[in-house]
Design a protein around this motif. Structure first.
Motif, PDB file in Angstrom:
ATOM      1  N   MET A   1      76.309   9.774  13.945  1.00  0.00           N
ATOM      2  CA  MET A   1      74.770   9.380  13.809  1.00  0.00           C
ATOM      3  C   MET A   1      74.020   9.657  14.704  1.00  0.00           C
ATOM      4  N   ARG A   2      72.860  10.012  14.463  1.00  0.00           N
ATOM      5  CA  ARG A   2      71.873  10.395  15.540  1.00  0.00           C
ATOM      6  C   ARG A   2      71.320   9.078  16.197  1.00  0.00           C
ATOM      7  N   LYS A   3      70.605   9.552  17.206  1.00  0.00           N
ATOM      8  CA  LYS A   3      69.957   8.208  17.920  1.00  0.00           C
ATOM      9  C   LYS A   3      69.078   7.733  17.357  1.00  0.00           C
ATOM     10  N   ARG A   4      68.123   8.435  16.553  1.00  0.00           N
ATOM     11  CA  ARG A   4      67.076   7.952  15.842  1.00  0.00           C
ATOM     12  C   ARG A   4      67.081   7.197  14.711  1.00  0.00           C
ATOM     13  N   ASP A   5      68.240   7.726  14.208  1.00  0.00           N
ATOM     14  CA  ASP A   5      69.033   6.997  12.671  1.00  0.00           C
ATOM     15  C   ASP A   5      69.689   5.769  13.464  1.00  0.00           C
ATOM     16  N   ARG A   6      70.191   5.658  14.468  1.00  0.00           N
ATOM     17  CA  ARG A   6      70.629   4.291  15.014  1.00  0.00           C
ATOM     18  C   ARG A   6      69.683   3.454  15.365  1.00  0.00           C
ATOM     19  N   ASP A   7      68.562   3.876  16.044  1.00  0.00           N
ATOM     20  CA  ASP A   7      67.403   3.173  16.361  1.00  0.00           C
ATOM     21  C   ASP A   7      66.632   2.646  15.323  1.00  0.00           C
ATOM     22  N   ARG A   8      66.376   3.439  14.149  1.00  0.00           N
ATOM     23  CA  ARG A   8      65.838   3.022  12.911  1.00  0.00           C
ATOM     24  C   ARG A   8      66.767   1.862  12.257  1.00  0.00           C
ATOM     25  N   ALA A   9      67.875   1.936  12.202  1.00  0.00           N
ATOM     26  CA  ALA A   9      68.656   0.973  11.526  1.00  0.00           C
ATOM     27  C   ALA A   9      68.790  -0.257  12.239  1.00  0.00           C
ATOM     28  N   GLU A  10      68.512  -0.146  13.494  1.00  0.00           N
ATOM     29  CA  GLU A  10      68.411  -1.478  14.550  1.00  0.00           C
ATOM     30  C   GLU A  10      67.091  -2.235  14.392  1.00  0.00           C
ATOM     31  N   ARG A  11      66.333  -1.185  14.151  1.00  0.00           N
ATOM     32  CA  ARG A  11      64.884  -2.049  13.765  1.00  0.00           C
ATOM     33  C   ARG A  11      64.814  -2.629  12.425  1.00  0.00           C
ATOM     34  N   ILE A  12      65.376  -2.043  11.528  1.00  0.00           N
ATOM     35  CA  ILE A  12      65.432  -2.733  10.233  1.00  0.00           C
ATOM     36  C   ILE A  12      66.145  -3.928  10.048  1.00  0.00           C
ATOM     37  N   ARG A  13      67.537  -3.901  10.907  1.00  0.00           N
ATOM     38  CA  ARG A  13      68.343  -4.931  10.919  1.00  0.00           C
ATOM     39  C   ARG A  13      67.568  -6.147  11.662  1.00  0.00           C
ATOM     40  N   LEU A  14      66.963  -5.797  12.601  1.00  0.00           N
ATOM     41  CA  LEU A  14      66.244  -6.987  13.569  1.00  0.00           C
ATOM     42  C   LEU A  14      64.905  -7.542  12.712  1.00  0.00           C
ATOM     43  N   ALA A  15      64.328  -6.868  11.875  1.00  0.00           N
ATOM     44  CA  ALA A  15      63.543  -7.063  11.212  1.00  0.00           C
ATOM     45  C   ALA A  15      63.397  -7.885   9.660  1.00  0.00           C
ATOM     46  N   GLY A  16      65.070  -8.331   9.645  1.00  0.00           N
ATOM     47  CA  GLY A  16      65.211  -8.987   8.616  1.00  0.00           C
ATOM     48  C   GLY A  16      65.892  -8.261   7.501  1.00  0.00           C
ATOM     49  N   GLY A  17      66.118  -7.066   7.382  1.00  0.00           N
ATOM     50  CA  GLY A  17      66.578  -6.155   6.313  1.00  0.00           C
ATOM     51  C   GLY A  17      65.580  -5.233   5.961  1.00  0.00           C
ATOM     52  N   SER A  18      65.945  -4.299   4.927  1.00  0.00           N
ATOM     53  CA  SER A  18      64.875  -3.366   4.461  1.00  0.00           C
ATOM     54  C   SER A  18      63.996  -3.947   3.547  1.00  0.00           C
ATOM     55  N   LYS A  19      62.891  -3.246   3.165  1.00  0.00           N
ATOM     56  CA  LYS A  19      61.813  -3.799   2.311  1.00  0.00           C
ATOM     57  C   LYS A  19      62.463  -3.385   0.864  1.00  0.00           C
ATOM     58  N   PRO A  20      62.204  -4.151  -0.076  1.00  0.00           N
ATOM     59  CA  PRO A  20      62.736  -3.882  -1.499  1.00  0.00           C
ATOM     60  C   PRO A  20      62.117  -2.398  -2.097  1.00  0.00           C
ATOM     61  N   THR A  21      62.863  -1.608  -2.856  1.00  0.00           N
ATOM     62  CA  THR A  21      62.295  -0.560  -3.255  1.00  0.00           C
ATOM     63  C   THR A  21      61.446  -0.653  -4.406  1.00  0.00           C
ATOM     64  N   LEU A  22      60.763   0.451  -4.714  1.00  0.00           N
ATOM     65  CA  LEU A  22      59.726   0.341  -5.966  1.00  0.00           C
ATOM     66  C   LEU A  22      60.372  -0.107  -7.157  1.00  0.00           C
ATOM     67  N   ARG A  23      61.645   0.295  -7.252  1.00  0.00           N
ATOM     68  CA  ARG A  23      62.362   0.115  -8.517  1.00  0.00           C
ATOM     69  C   ARG A  23      62.611  -1.343  -8.622  1.00  0.00           C
ATOM     70  N   GLU A  24      63.075  -2.083  -7.364  1.00  0.00           N
ATOM     71  CA  GLU A  24      63.416  -3.301  -7.125  1.00  0.00           C
ATOM     72  C   GLU A  24      62.184  -4.350  -7.397  1.00  0.00           C
ATOM     73  N   ARG A  25      61.237  -3.831  -6.978  1.00  0.00           N
ATOM     74  CA  ARG A  25      59.798  -4.657  -6.918  1.00  0.00           C
ATOM     75  C   ARG A  25      59.335  -4.748  -8.512  1.00  0.00           C
ATOM     76  N   ALA A  26      59.623  -3.335  -9.240  1.00  0.00           N
ATOM     77  CA  ALA A  26      59.149  -3.439 -10.604  1.00  0.00           C
ATOM     78  C   ALA A  26      60.032  -4.358 -11.297  1.00  0.00           C
ATOM     79  N   VAL A  27      61.346  -4.050 -11.276  1.00  0.00           N
ATOM     80  CA  VAL A  27      62.324  -4.998 -12.094  1.00  0.00           C
ATOM     81  C   VAL A  27      62.097  -6.479 -11.969  1.00  0.00           C
ATOM     82  N   SER A  28      61.857  -7.179 -10.561  1.00  0.00           N
ATOM     83  CA  SER A  28      61.811  -8.291 -10.190  1.00  0.00           C
ATOM     84  C   SER A  28      60.431  -8.704 -10.931  1.00  0.00           C
ATOM     85  N   LEU A  29      59.286  -8.199 -10.942  1.00  0.00           N
ATOM     86  CA  LEU A  29      58.102  -8.635 -11.445  1.00  0.00           C
ATOM     87  C   LEU A  29      58.216  -8.637 -12.963  1.00  0.00           C
TER      88      LEU A  29
END
Length: 76
Positions: free
Chosen positions: A1-29
């Motif tokens: 895994m590249r360093k930038r991918d590890r850094d991105r995964a760490e930022r997402i983890r620290l931010a409380g997870g990833s944002k819901p996808t467009l499909r997830e937002r549409a279905v939940s609405l």
């Protein structure tokens, strides 16, 4: 895994997870409201071209012209 991918995964983890996808937002609405209009979905950022794809995938059902409902999963 590249360093930038590890850094991105760490930022997402620290931010409380990833944002819901467009499909997830549409279905939940659609689940929340019962029936949604195309305008409701475009207002939350879902492009209209996604709606046809989501119907083909079985995530949404077309209820009428410009109206969609969440597809009910079949019981096993």
């Amino acid at each position: 895994m590249r360093k930038r991918d590890r850094d991105r995964a760490e930022r997402i983890r620290l931010a409380g997870g990833s944002k819901p996808t467009l499909r997830e937002r549409a279905v939940s609405l659609a689940l929340e409201k019962g029936e949604v209009r195309t305008k409701d979905l475009t207002d939350i950022g879902v492009p209209r071209c996604y709606l046809t794809r989501m119907c083909e995938e079985g995530l949404l059902m077309k209820a009428g012209y410009g109206r969609y409902r969440a597809a009910v999963p079949k019981a096993a």
